[in-house]
Structure formats: structure tokens, C-alpha cells
Write an enzyme that holds these catalytic residues in place. Structure first.
Site, PDB file in Angstrom:
ATOM      1  N   GLY A   1      -0.270   0.276  -5.189  1.00 63.67           N
ATOM      2  CA  GLY A   1      -1.314  -0.225  -4.380  1.00 63.67           C
ATOM      3  C   GLY A   1      -1.990   0.079  -6.015  1.00 63.67           C
TER       4      GLY A   1
ATOM      5  N   ASN B   1      -0.049   1.462   5.750  1.00 61.86           N
ATOM      6  CA  ASN B   1       0.540   0.338   4.762  1.00 61.86           C
ATOM      7  C   ASN B   1       1.921  -0.224   5.850  1.00 61.86           C
ATOM      8  OD1 ASN B   1       4.066   0.890   2.757  1.00 61.86           O
ATOM      9  ND2 ASN B   1       2.250  -0.903   3.150  1.00 61.86           N
ATOM     10  N   GLY B   2       1.003  -1.743   5.906  1.00 62.49           N
ATOM     11  CA  GLY B   2       2.273  -2.131   6.682  1.00 62.49           C
ATOM     12  C   GLY B   2       0.911  -3.699   6.901  1.00 62.49           C
TER      13      GLY B   2
ATOM     14  N   TYR C   1      12.127  -4.312  -5.099  1.00 59.69           N
ATOM     15  CA  TYR C   1      11.497  -4.675  -6.645  1.00 59.69           C
ATOM     16  C   TYR C   1      10.275  -3.690  -6.271  1.00 59.69           C
ATOM     17  CZ  TYR C   1       7.077  -6.013  -8.555  1.00 59.69           C
ATOM     18  OH  TYR C   1       5.765  -5.867  -9.334  1.00 59.69           O
TER      19      TYR C   1
ATOM     20  N   CYS D   1       0.629  -1.133   0.506  1.00 56.21           N
ATOM     21  CA  CYS D   1      -0.024   0.022   0.404  1.00 56.21           C
ATOM     22  C   CYS D   1       0.681   1.035   0.144  1.00 56.21           C
ATOM     23  CB  CYS D   1      -1.149   0.030   1.275  1.00 56.21           C
ATOM     24  SG  CYS D   1      -2.045  -1.027   1.713  1.00 56.21           S
TER      25      CYS D   1
END
Length: 471
Positions: A36, A111-112, A251, A10
Site C-alpha cells: 500500500g 487488511n481485507g 503478485y 494493505c
């Protein structure tokens, strides 16, 4: 859902004290779209109330009608782009999560991944809490709402004291914005300034787009509170050894971003150079699997003294074909996304660089595609170690039995993907490439060494904690 590679988790963005807060949040989310693509949302504050708009889809589609911004007034806003790692892909799970409770209104963007989410949720439900979504993020809101602490900061601290896992968080109330990075710093989060306004974002590329000045990253375990009096920083949690996610470099992060003290592009290029030192081979050209493999391929070509060519061209204007229900459609997914240039490849010994191999199915199709375009030899080089274990800290990887490197040797993977040779960047080579900004990184996807244990789960952390097919 069929995953051919790990999926972005995210992205979060927030701005405080700007007359065009919602518009700038839209632009910030646009820059973070790579993190996302399922859904997105913005919540704004006009100083008296919160206003939100969330929907499934890409940022440009959800906020393409600029009339929407009339519904998002105010000088503060937070936004979120989502790829589900826990919770189904439905509108109820779209963030920022916005609620009204006894102490006012609050919105949160996360985010996580919270690894003890199931335990806490079961406890809350046993005491009467009713959940509206299947997101682990909603647990944080319930913990806030049930806290008896006096101030918002104290309630946030008390709530996060109870959770384990990875989290970069943005909270927005009527009058303040709060940014937090978990004590181990798994996910990136940075802060900048735009005139008199403060900006917080998952990656610095979002600051660049709105021409905000990059100040610094939030420290692991840091909480920043921004209100009319300015910015206040605190470190309320017990210090832990930072373990930022190494796969952000491999990435996920955009090459132009600055994360964990390093420029992503320069790190990826060094990964390619180190890969060439470890796995050189006689060849004619070096090509990349675009887009994430390009910097490493450039580094490999420089170190090996070989020409770098664009042998594969990516179509950027396609849907996410891997989630289509028809197997016949998925079969053509790689061909739709990538097209080889025969004039570059024909009769050549080709080194093709990619960032990772997950199931191996995509790599196999790419190798066959290159041979069909006339490549004489195809040597696959991967700018990271073999991906052996799933991630439980916010990246949607397949379960372990679906990771080809978890059950097959390098030689077996080479035969499966039909390459003439296969070489992975070593773990030591990866760490050398990243550098020493932090003493250690989370490399659990390569090593199975999970920095945070899974309390009271009663299972091996390398086994599945979540039903990946439901994610």
C-alpha cells in the site's frame, strides 16, 4: 482512478514489549510498503494512553522526520500501510483507526474487506451511530463500542461474529495487543519474536528486516492476545474451510516472504516452469515484466532451455502516474516505468513473462515497446489464468466489464495486445505450482467461485457491489 493491474490491498505490523516499538514499527511498514502506497500510520501505547500519527504518503515521507517518534512513546505499537479498496483516498480513512470510548482507548489496523459492510453500517446509523470515515474498518470499532460484553476479547468476538469477509486485524489498547486472522484465512498474517518481544506482520519479510525470529503463521480463525503475561492463543469461531488468496502468490506478496506455508519466490519460479511446459514456443530469449514477473521468467527460461535476459528495466523512483488526471500523462505511464534494452532485443524472438493481464492496455503498450526496440517476435506468457472476475476480499480490481478476459477470448486478447502468441498458465497448473499446504485457495478472480456469499445484497456477486470509481 484508472487501474492497469490489480492493486495491493494493505499491510499491517505490530510489536509488543519493546523499548523502540514505534521505530521498529516504522521499519516493519517500510518492508510492507509494496502492499500500500497511499497512506500510512502508527499508533503506540505507553501503558496509559495511545498516541498516533497518520498521514497520506509513503512510509519514508510520513515518518522521515524522526522527531515524530518522540510523539509515539511506549513499548507497544501497531502500524498500517494503505491502498484503498473501500473508502476514498483521504486522510480520514488513514489507519490505524484510533478511538476513545467508554471502556478506554483502542486502535485497529485492518487488511481485507468486509462484504456485508453496507448492511451493518446502515443498521448502526439507524440506531444513531455517527461515522467519521467511509472505511469498512470503522464498522468493527462501532460494533465493539456498542457491545455489552464484559471483556475486550468477548467484545471483539461478538463484533466479528457479525461481519463477513476477509480480515487480518491488529488491535492495540493501553495494555495489550490482539491479532486475528479470519476463519477462511484470506490474507496472510504471521508472528515472530525479537528477544522478549512479540511481533505480528502481514508478511515475514517485515520480520526479516528487524531481525525477528519467524515463529509461524496465525491459523485461519485464530486470535492471539499479547499482554504483560505473554501470549495466549484461542480459536473462538466455528471452523471453516480455509481459502487463502491465490493472488498473494501470483503478485502481491514480496518474493522473499513466506506465506501460506510456502516461499513466494519458489512458488513463482515453479509457475514459470509450469507455464513453459504448457505453452512452450520457439524463441531466442526470455524476459520479464519487472518486478513481479522476474521469478516466473527465470523458471520459464530454465524449463525451456532459453537464456534469461533483462530486456526491460524498471524505474523504481517514480510517482504513481496512473492516478494523474491528464490522459496525456497516463499515455506515457508505461514508458516512464519501463525502458527496453535494444541491444538485448533487436532481431530476437522474445518471450515476455508477466503475472497477469487486467485491462490489456499495459500489455499492449509493452508489446509495441518491444517491437519498437527491434524485437522480431513477441510471445506473451502470463503466469496465472485469465482474470475474469473482480475481488471483494481486499484487492482493488476493476469491475468485471473492464476486465478484458471476462468478455474476450484468448485469441481476441492476443490480437488486442498485438502479440505473436499469448499463453496463460492453466488453473490446474497454478494449483500444481502452489502445492497442497491448503486443500483449496480462493481463486474467485479466475473462476468466479466466491467462497463467501454476499448476504441480503440482492445482487449477483460477479456484479459490482461497490462503486469502483469512488475507491
Amino acid at each position: 482512478m484508472i487501474l492497469s493491474r490489480p492493486q495491493e490491498e494493505c499491510g499491517i505490523f505490530g510489536i509488543f514489549n519493546h523499548p523502540e516499538a514505534s521505530n521498529l514499527t516504522y521499519l516493519g511498514l517500510y518492508a510492507l510498503q509494496h502492499r500500500g502506497q497511499e497512506a500510512c500510520g502508527i499508533v503506540s501505547s505507553d501503558g496509559y494512553a495511545l498516541h498516533g500519527h497518520r498521514s497520506m504518503g509513503l512510509v519514508a515521507d510520513v515518518f522521515g522526520n524522526h522527531e515524530i517518534f518522540k510523539e509515539l512513546p511506549g513499548r507497544a505499537a501497531i502500524g498500517h500501510v494503505r491502498y484503498s479498496t473501500t473508502g476514498k483516498s483521504v486522510i480520514e480513512n488513514t489507519q490505524p483507526l484510533q478511538v476513545d470510548y467508554s471502556r478506554g482507548s483502542i486502535a485497529v489496523a485492518h487488511n481485507g474487506n468486509i462484504v456485508n459492510a453496507q448492511i451493518i453500517r446502515a443498521e448502526l446509523e439507524a440506531y444513531g451511530s455517527i461515522f467519521q470515515s467511509s472505511m469498512d474498518t470503522e464498522i468493527i470499532v462501532h460494533l465493539l463500542a456498542t457491545s455489552r460484553r464484559d471483556s475486550l476479547v468477548e467484545r471483539i468476538i461478538a463484533a466479528l461474529d457479525q461481519i463477513e469477509g476477509a480480515y487480518s486485524l491488529l488491535f492495540l489498547t493501553e495494555t495489550r495487543m490482539v491479532a486475528i486472522r479470519d476463519p477462511r484465512g484470506f490474507r496472510p498474517l504471521c508472528i515472530g519474536k525479537l528477544g522478549a518481544s512479540y511481533v505480528v506482520a502481514s508478511e515475514s519479510c517485515a520480520l526479516d528486516l528487524i531481525e525477528a525470529e519467524y515463529i509461524r503463521e496465525l491459523e485461519p480463525g485464530e486470535m492471539i492476545v499479547i499482554d504483560k503475561d505473554g501470549l495466549k492463543s484461542m480459536m473462538p469461531w466455528k471452523k471453516a474451510d480455509p481459502t487463502p488468496c491465490i493472488f498473494e502468490f501470483v503478485y502481491f506478496a514480496r518474493p522473499d516472504s513466506y506465506i501460506f506455508g510456502k516461499n513466494v519466490y519458489m512458488v513463482r519460479k515453479e509457475m514459470g516452469r509450469q507455464l513453459a511446459r504448457e505453452h512452450n514456443v520457439e524463441a531466442d530469449i526470455v524476459i520479464a515484466v519487472p518486478d513481479s514477473g522476474v521469478p516466473a521468467a527465470m523458471g520459464y527460461a530454465e524449463e525451456a532451455g532459453l537464456p534469461f535476459e533483462l530486456g526491460l528495466i524498471r524505474n523504481h523512483y517514480i510517482g504513481r502516474t496512473f492516478i494523474e488526471p491528464q490522459q496525456s500523462i497516463r499515455h506515457f505511464g508505461v514508458k516512464i516505468k519501463l525502458n527496453p534494452i535494444r541491444e538485448v532485443l533487436e532481431g530476437k524472438r522474445v518471450v515476455v513473462i508477466d503475472d497477469s493481464i487486467v485491462r490489456g492496455t499495459t500489455s499492449r503498450k509493452i508489446v509495441k515497446m518491444l517491437r519498437h526496440a527491434g524485437a522480431k517476435e513477441v510471445h506473451v506468457r502470463i503466469s496465472s489464468p485469465p482474470t475474469n472476475c473482480p475481488c471483494y476480499y481486499g484487492i482493488d480490481t476493476p469491475n468485471r466489464k473492464e476486465l478484458i478476459s471476462a468478455s474476450h477470448s484468448v485469441e481476441e486478447v492476443k490480437k488486442y495486445i498485438t502479440a505473436d502468441s499469448l499463453g496463460y498458465l492453466s488453473h490446474l497448473g497454478l494449483m500444481k505450482s502452489v502445492g497442497t499446504e491448503y486443500d483449496s485457495y480462493c481463486t474467485a478472480c479466475f473462476t468466479g467461485d466466491y467462497p463467501i456469499h454476499f448476504p441480503n445484497m440482492g445482487v449477483d456477486p460477479q456484479m459490482d457491489l461497490f462503486n469502483k470509481e469512488e475507491q
